[in-house]
Design an enzyme around this catalytic site. Structure first.
Site, PDB file in Angstrom:
ATOM      1  N   LYS A   1       0.860  -1.180   0.000  1.00  0.00           N
ATOM      2  CA  LYS A   1       0.000   0.000   0.000  1.00  0.00           C
ATOM      3  C   LYS A   1       0.893   1.224   0.000  1.00  0.00           C
ATOM      4  CE  LYS A   1      -3.667   2.242   2.548  1.00  0.00           C
ATOM      5  NZ  LYS A   1      -4.523   2.167   3.744  1.00  0.00           N
TER       6      LYS A   1
ATOM      7  N   LYS B   1      -2.133  -1.602  -3.919  1.00  0.00           N
ATOM      8  CA  LYS B   1      -3.016  -0.441  -3.896  1.00  0.00           C
ATOM      9  C   LYS B   1      -2.202   0.831  -3.940  1.00  0.00           C
ATOM     10  CE  LYS B   1      -6.119   1.606  -0.536  1.00  0.00           C
ATOM     11  NZ  LYS B   1      -6.686   1.447   0.789  1.00  0.00           N
TER      12      LYS B   1
END
Ligand code: PBG
Ligand code: ZN
Length: 336
Positions: free
Chosen positions: A207, A260
């Site tokens: 992330k 992500k």
């Protein structure tokens, strides 16, 4: 004959002709397609707000609303009917505090919504996003020390409580998005100990500290009151580090790993898939959605074509699962 001639005359011409022949025959073109996009690949995120009646539009995410629990149940029904197998739940609590205690409240917003959706739509997979930032008064993803830095180890205990509470409410999967070190192992142990050994962990492993999360923070009311998340989210410049993060989460017990955002990190998706062979989910985040919606509204882009091309590219990069706010629209377009 032209085809014969090109075969004999030029070594390059024949392969080019062959590629064109495949594309020119529609049924064959479909048969040889390498990447498929189907509603069954998609996960739709939902924002559920405590105390809300009806729906409330999110300014920077046209077409996405904050939902009351009953609206979320109705929305989940439409999602299931479109063949989308799963929802990812984010909660906006009525009360925030320093610790984010709303996250592990058995009567908290995600817990209540999980029970309601599970009861109404038993076939739909409920994934609970697991983080503290929507519940903390300061908006950070973990507990803060006196000096304002996030206390990694103290946060783990609170995340573990949250995972157990979500599983107890019926969440099929928990998805830790906090990025604290060691969380997957701690969550796995806590779930196992409480009798939830079969509850999978879908970990946001790679992330990045991304500007593409901007609209989400408005949607989830989770903008940090000070500072940023760069101490716990990854430097967008680092691909090798993403692999190290993913490997640690897999060793600690992650069942699915998430990359992500998606589009600026397609290379990371591909590397994670190739190097781990784990189930990979890619999160096509709020900013990616907002860009497409804004350009489409201005008439600059064909929304349907852009969305289907984008989601296909994320699948081609190696994602098994695509988490996207376009899920409902895409599922509808894929039917027609
Ligand atoms: C935080 C969290 C974020 C998103 C989901 N959970 C990002 C952040 O604020 O750091 C982003 C999702 C999106 O942008 O769609 N736990
Ligand atoms: Zn967070």
């Amino acid at each position: 004959m032209a085809g014969e001639a090109s075969y004999h005359v030029s070594g390059m011409a024949f392969p080019q002709t062959r590629l064109r022949r495949l594309r020119a025959t529609p049924v064959l073109r479909d048969l040889v397609r390498e990447t498929r996009l189907d509603a069954s690949d998609l996960v739709m995120p939902l924002f559920i707000e405590a105390g809300l009646s009806g729906r409330e539009p999110i300014r920077s995410m046209p077409g996405v609303d904050r939902l009351s629990i009953s609206e979320a149940v109705a929305e989940a029904g439409e999602i299931a009917a479109l063949g989308i197998p799963a929802v990812l739940l984010f909660g906006i609590p009525s009360h925030k505090d320093e610790e984010g205690s709303g996250a592990w409240d058995d009567e908290g917003i995600v817990q209540l919504a999980t029970r309601a959706i599970r009861e109404a739509h038993p076939g739909l997979l409920v994934i609970a996003d697991l983080c503290l930032c929507e519940y903390t008064s300061h908006g950070h993803c973990g507990l803060l020390r006196a000096d304002g830095a996030v206390d990694n180890d103290a946060s783990l205990e609170l995340l573990a409580r949250t995972a157990v509470s979500q599983a107890r409410a019926g969440a099929d999967v928990v998805a830790p998005s906090d990025m604290m070190d060691g969380r997957v192992g701690v969550l796995r142990a806590a779930l196992d100990e409480e009798g939830f050994g079969d509850t999978p962990i879908m970990a946001y492993s790679a992330k990045f500290a991304s500007a593409f999360f901007g609209p989400f923070r408005e949607a989830a009311d989770s903008t940090p009151a000070f500072g940023d998340r760069r101490a716990y989210q990854m430097d967008p410049a680092n691909g090798d580090e993403a692999l190290r993060e993913v490997r640690l989460d897999v060793e600690e017990g992650a069942d699915v790993v998430i990359v992500k955002p998606a589009l600026p990190y397609l290379d990371v998706i591909r590397r994670v898939k190739d190097e781990t062979r784990m189930p990979v989910a890619a999160y096509n985040v709020s900013g990616e959605y907002a860009m497409v919606k804004a350009a489409a509204a201005a008439g600059y882009l064909d929304e349907r074509a852009i969305v289907l091309e984008t989601l296909t590219s994320i699948r081609r990069a190696g994602a098994d699962i695509v988490i996207t706010y376009h899920a409902k629209d895409a599922a509808q377009w894929l039917q027609t």
